[in-house]
Design a protein around this motif. Structure first.
Motif, PDB file in Angstrom:
ATOM      1  N   SER B 141       0.830  -1.201   0.000  1.00 20.39           N
ATOM      2  CA  SER B 141       0.000   0.000   0.000  1.00 20.39           C
ATOM      3  C   SER B 141       0.870   1.259   0.000  1.00 20.39           C
ATOM      4  O   SER B 141       0.626   2.207  -0.761  1.00 20.39           O
ATOM      5  CB  SER B 141      -0.927  -0.020   1.227  1.00 20.39           C
ATOM      6  OG  SER B 141      -1.603   1.206   1.353  1.00 20.39           O
ATOM      7  N   ALA B 142       1.906   1.251   0.814  1.00 18.39           N
ATOM      8  CA  ALA B 142       2.798   2.416   0.883  1.00 18.39           C
ATOM      9  C   ALA B 142       3.487   2.658  -0.457  1.00 18.39           C
ATOM     10  O   ALA B 142       3.593   3.797  -0.929  1.00 18.39           O
ATOM     11  CB  ALA B 142       3.838   2.216   1.987  1.00 18.39           C
ATOM     12  N   ALA B 143       3.939   1.575  -1.098  1.00 16.62           N
ATOM     13  CA  ALA B 143       4.649   1.717  -2.378  1.00 16.62           C
ATOM     14  C   ALA B 143       3.709   2.235  -3.456  1.00 16.62           C
ATOM     15  O   ALA B 143       4.066   3.124  -4.244  1.00 16.62           O
ATOM     16  CB  ALA B 143       5.251   0.379  -2.793  1.00 16.62           C
ATOM     17  N   MET B 144       2.492   1.683  -3.497  1.00 16.28           N
ATOM     18  CA  MET B 144       1.520   2.134  -4.501  1.00 16.28           C
ATOM     19  C   MET B 144       1.190   3.609  -4.272  1.00 16.28           C
ATOM     20  O   MET B 144       1.120   4.405  -5.208  1.00 16.28           O
ATOM     21  CB  MET B 144       0.237   1.293  -4.430  1.00 16.28           C
ATOM     22  CG  MET B 144       0.399  -0.178  -4.775  1.00 16.28           C
ATOM     23  SD  MET B 144       0.651  -0.518  -6.535  1.00 16.28           S
ATOM     24  CE  MET B 144       1.228  -2.219  -6.465  1.00 16.28           C
ATOM     25  N   THR B 145       0.965   3.954  -3.020  1.00 19.53           N
ATOM     26  CA  THR B 145       0.612   5.337  -2.697  1.00 19.53           C
ATOM     27  C   THR B 145       1.729   6.283  -3.122  1.00 19.53           C
ATOM     28  O   THR B 145       1.476   7.334  -3.721  1.00 19.53           O
ATOM     29  CB  THR B 145       0.355   5.469  -1.181  1.00 19.53           C
ATOM     30  OG1 THR B 145      -0.569   4.453  -0.791  1.00 19.53           O
ATOM     31  CG2 THR B 145      -0.238   6.826  -0.839  1.00 19.53           C
ATOM     32  N   SER B 146       2.961   5.916  -2.822  1.00 17.61           N
ATOM     33  CA  SER B 146       4.045   6.845  -3.141  1.00 17.61           C
ATOM     34  C   SER B 146       4.269   6.947  -4.646  1.00 17.61           C
ATOM     35  O   SER B 146       4.751   7.955  -5.137  1.00 17.61           O
ATOM     36  CB  SER B 146       5.331   6.458  -2.399  1.00 17.61           C
ATOM     37  OG  SER B 146       6.130   5.629  -3.189  1.00 17.61           O
ATOM     38  N   ARG B 147       3.914   5.918  -5.398  1.00 17.78           N
ATOM     39  CA  ARG B 147       4.036   5.970  -6.857  1.00 17.78           C
ATOM     40  C   ARG B 147       2.773   6.539  -7.518  1.00 17.78           C
ATOM     41  O   ARG B 147       2.751   6.783  -8.725  1.00 17.78           O
ATOM     42  CB  ARG B 147       4.217   4.542  -7.403  1.00 17.78           C
ATOM     43  CG  ARG B 147       5.635   4.123  -7.626  1.00 17.78           C
ATOM     44  CD  ARG B 147       6.209   4.689  -8.940  1.00 17.78           C
ATOM     45  NE  ARG B 147       7.542   4.177  -9.119  1.00 17.78           N
ATOM     46  CZ  ARG B 147       8.329   4.405 -10.169  1.00 17.78           C
ATOM     47  NH1 ARG B 147       7.949   5.130 -11.144  1.00 17.78           N
ATOM     48  NH2 ARG B 147       9.519   3.903 -10.251  1.00 17.78           N
TER      49      ARG B 147
END
Lengths: 388, 388
Positions: B141-147
C-alpha cells in the motif's frame, strides 16, 4: 560480428550493464534469489586443491562445466592448472575467448555444426577432443584438414559407467590407430570418467571401484604405447575421487571441478573444501514454524541432495519451482523479508540456472561474473566462428 | 535506458540476432539440444482449452511461468484468455512490456525491490497481487501510494498444500479487511492453489481432494462477502485439475498453463492435449543398443517423470548433465548424428533451461521466440522500472 570472441565480449558487457549497479552493495540488499560466491573461500579451495596435487603425477585440468565462468577458470589457471576441461564446444569457445588457451572438450562432438566449430576454434586455442567412434574421427579429421587446423585427441574409454567410451581395449586400440593416421588429429592418450564411483557413498568401496577404473584406463594407455602409438596422457577423475585419482601415478590429468564451490552432494563425499557458493534467498512467508523461501527448482539444483540451509540442519520439506519449504522450530528467528542462504544440492545444475555470479568479500559485492554460455544453445559462437 | 520496456525489446533483438539465422531451416539441421514448439499443436491445445471452458463460470488466466514466452501468452489472450498469471514481478514486467495488459502475480512479493517494481509496473498494466501477511499489505500500500498507482489484490488462502496462504478463514478475513482499508489496493477476492492435488495420480481421489480445496476457498470468499467486502474473484486451478476446477461454478479464474505444451507429468494426469513441446537431440554415441543423446539435466526438466522419447516407449536409464542414456533394442535404428525428440518430464523446468523456443511448422523453423525472463534475476527491469 567480425571478432570470433564477440559473444563472450558481449556477454560481459551485458552482465556489467544489467548487474554492475550491485557492485559495492551489501548482500543484504541484493535481489534474491542470487548466486553468491565468497571469493576468499573460493581462492582457499583453489589453493587447497593445488596443495593436494603438489608432488603428484596428476596435473589439474579442472572441469569448468561446474561454474561456466571464464573469470574463475582464469583464477584456476593462474594458480597452476594446466588448462581446463569443458563439456561442449560452446563452453570451449567461451574459455578460449577469455584467453584460457588449453582446453579439453570431454564429450563426443558429433553434429556437423559442432565439428565445424571445433575445427574453427582450433585456430585460436589448443584443443583436445574425445572420440569413441570411427566415423566421428573421419569427420573431425576432414573438418580440421579443410580449416587447416589441428587438435589433440584422447580416446574415450568406458571404465564401468556404461555411457560414452570404447567398450573394449581392442576397440580403443583400433580408434587410436585411426586417430594416429588421421591428418589434423594428434593422438595423445586416453580419457575416462569414473562417474559411477561418485555415487558410491562408502569411501572404501569408492576407492576400490576407482582403483579398478584407473587400472583399466591405464592398461589401455599402455596397450597404445606397446603398439608404438604416442600416448602420454591419461585424463580422468572428479572432485568425488580427487584424493584417489589425483594420487595415482598412472593418472596425468585430474578433471576435478566442483571443489571450487562445494555443494551438499560433494561435501558428503570429500572433506577439506569450503562451501564458497550459496544461493541467497528471502523469506517470503512464515506460517508458524513453516518458512517459505523464494528459491526453487528454477534457481537451485536439487540433484542428488535437497539443498540445506547454510548454518542450520533443517531439512527441506520440498522444493517447488519458485519456493523452498522448511519446517523449522522456535529457535529459527528469520521472518518475512529476512535473508537465508542455501547450499546447492549440486553446484553444476545450480549455476546453469543463473545469468550472473555475484562475487562477494565480507558480504559485499566486489564483482559480477557472467555465467556463460548458459543454455544449450550456441550463444552466437556458431556464427562468429564461421566468420572468424 | 529510457523506455521501461527496454529489457524485453532488447531480449527480442538479441534472440533474433543469435537465432534468427535458423528461421527457414529444417529441424534436421538445427543445433541440438533445441527446444522445439510445434505451432499447429500449440494452437490446437489453446483451442481445446477454450472449448473446454465454453459455458463455464471460470475464465482462463493461463499461468505463463510454464513457457516464459510473451509471444505464446499473446496467442492465448487473442484466443480468449482474460489475461495471464505469472510467478514473479519480473515475469509480469516482460508480459506487460509485450502488451499483455492484465496480469496476476500468483506469488507473495516481499523484498522491497519487488514491491517497488510492482508499484512502478502498475502504471503500465492492470496488476493483481497475492497477499498472506499484514506487514506485506502495508508495504504494498505504501509503495503504490508513493508511486500514485493502484493494484488489485487477492488474499492467498492455503487449501491444503501448506505453502503460502492464510491458514484460517479468520486470518484471511483480517487480511481482506486490511486490504480493503489500504490506499492503493483494491480487494478483489481469493486466490488458492491446490498443488497437492496435482501429485495425486488417481483421478477419483484427485477430484475429491480438489473439491475440498475449492469448497474451502469458495467459503472464504463467501465469508468476505458476508462481511460486506468486495470479493468477486476466486482464482485457482492448474492443468492437472482443469477439468475439475474449470467446471466448478465457484471458480471464476482458472490458472492452467501446462496444457499449451503438455509434458510427461501432465500427460499422465489429463487426456485431451497434444505434446507440442519437444527437446530435439542428437545421438552422440551408440554402443550396441545403448544410445546416448546430447540432452541432460542442463537442457531438460526431469522433475516427477524421466523424459521419454517421442514415439518410443524406452525408459531412460538416467539423465546426466549433458547426456541421456537409453537402453534400446535392435528395432531402434538411430545411430550417431541422427535426431531423437524427447518429451519433457516437466515443461516449466525444461523451458527455463533455454534461451529460445524454435517455433516449427511441418518440421521447418518459422520463428524464434525468446524465453524471457530467464533465470531468477531482474533482467534489467529493476533499473528500467525505476526510471520509467
Amino acid at each position: 560480428m567480425s571478432d570470433w570472441r564477440e559473444p563472450w565480449l558481449r556477454a560481459r558487457e551485458r552482465i556489467a550493464d544489467l548487474y554492475g549497479r550491485h557492485v559495492g552493495e551489501s548482500i543484504d540488499v541484493l535481489p534474491t534469489p542470487a548466486l553468491v560466491v565468497d571469493v576468499d573461500a573460493l581462492q582457499r579451495n583453489i589453493a587447497t586443491m593445488m596443495a593436494a596435487l603438489d608432488g603428484q603425477t596428476a596435473r589439474l585440468r579442472p572441469h569448468t562445466k561446474v561454474q561456466k565462468s571464464p573469470d574463475i577458470a582464469l583464477m584456476q589457471v593462474y594458480a597452476g592448472a594446466i588448462g581446463v576441461t569443458v563439456a561442449s564446444v560452446w563452453e570451449a569457445a567461451a574459455m578460449a575467448a577469455a584467453d584460457v588457451g588449453d582446453i579439453l572438450i570431454a564429450n563426443e562432438l558429433v553434429p556437423p555444426d559442432r565439428v565445424a566449430a571445433a575445427a574453427a576454434l582450433a585456430a585460436h586455442a589448443r584443443l583436445t577432443l574425445a572420440v569413441d567412434d570411427a566415423r566421428n574421427i573421419d569427420a573431425l579429421s576432414a573438418a580440421m584438414t579443410s580449416r587447416g587446423t589441428e587438435a589433440d585427441v584422447l580416446v574415450d574409454v568406458d571404465v564401468g559407467m556404461g555411457r560414452c567410451g570404447a567398450r573394449s581395449p581392442e576397440e580403443a586400440l583400433r580408434l587410436a590407430a585411426q586417430v594416429q593416421a588421421a591428418p589434423g588429429l594428434r593422438l595423445r592418450g586416453v580419457m575416462a570418467y569414473e562417474g559411477h564411483c561418485m555415487l558410491e557413498p562408502d569411501p572404501e568401496r569408492r576407492t576400490r571401484l576407482a582403483g579398478r577404473a584407473m587400472d583399466h584406463a591405464a592398461s589401455v594407455k599402455e596397450l597404445f604405447r606397446a603398439e608404438g602409438l604416442p600416448a602420454d596422457t591419461l585424463s580422468m577423475g572428479g572432485t568425488g575421487t580427487y584424493n584417489i585419482t589425483g594420487r595415482n601415478p598412472q593418472v596425468t590429468e585430474l578433471q576435478a571441478g566442483s571443489y571450487v564451490f562445494m555443494d551438499a552432494f560433494h561435501g558428503n563425499l570429500v572433506p577439506g573444501f569450503e562451501v564458497s557458493l550459496t544461493v541467497l534467498t528471502s523469506v517470503i512467508a512464515r506460517h508458524g514454524d513453516t518458512v517459505i523461501l523464494d528459491a526453487g527448482r528454477k534457481s537451485i539444483g536439487i540433484d542428488f541432495v535437497l539443498p540445506p540451509m547454510l548454518g542450520h540442519d533443517y531439512v527441506a520439506r520440498y522444493y517447488a519451482e519458485e519456493h523452498a519449504l522448511f519446517d523449522t522450530d522456535d529457535r529459527f528467528r528469520a521472518d518475512i523479508g529476512d535473508r537465508v542462504r542455501l547450499v546447492s544440492g549440486y553446484a553444476p545444475t545450480t549455476v546453469n540456472l543463473h545469468d550472473v555470479l555475484f562475487a562477494v568479500r565480507d558480504d559485499q559485492v566486489v564483482d559480477v561474473w557472467p555465467v556463460f554460455p548458459r543454455g544449450p544453445g550456441h550463444s552466437g559462437f556458431l556464427t562468429s566462428l564461421e566468420r572468424g
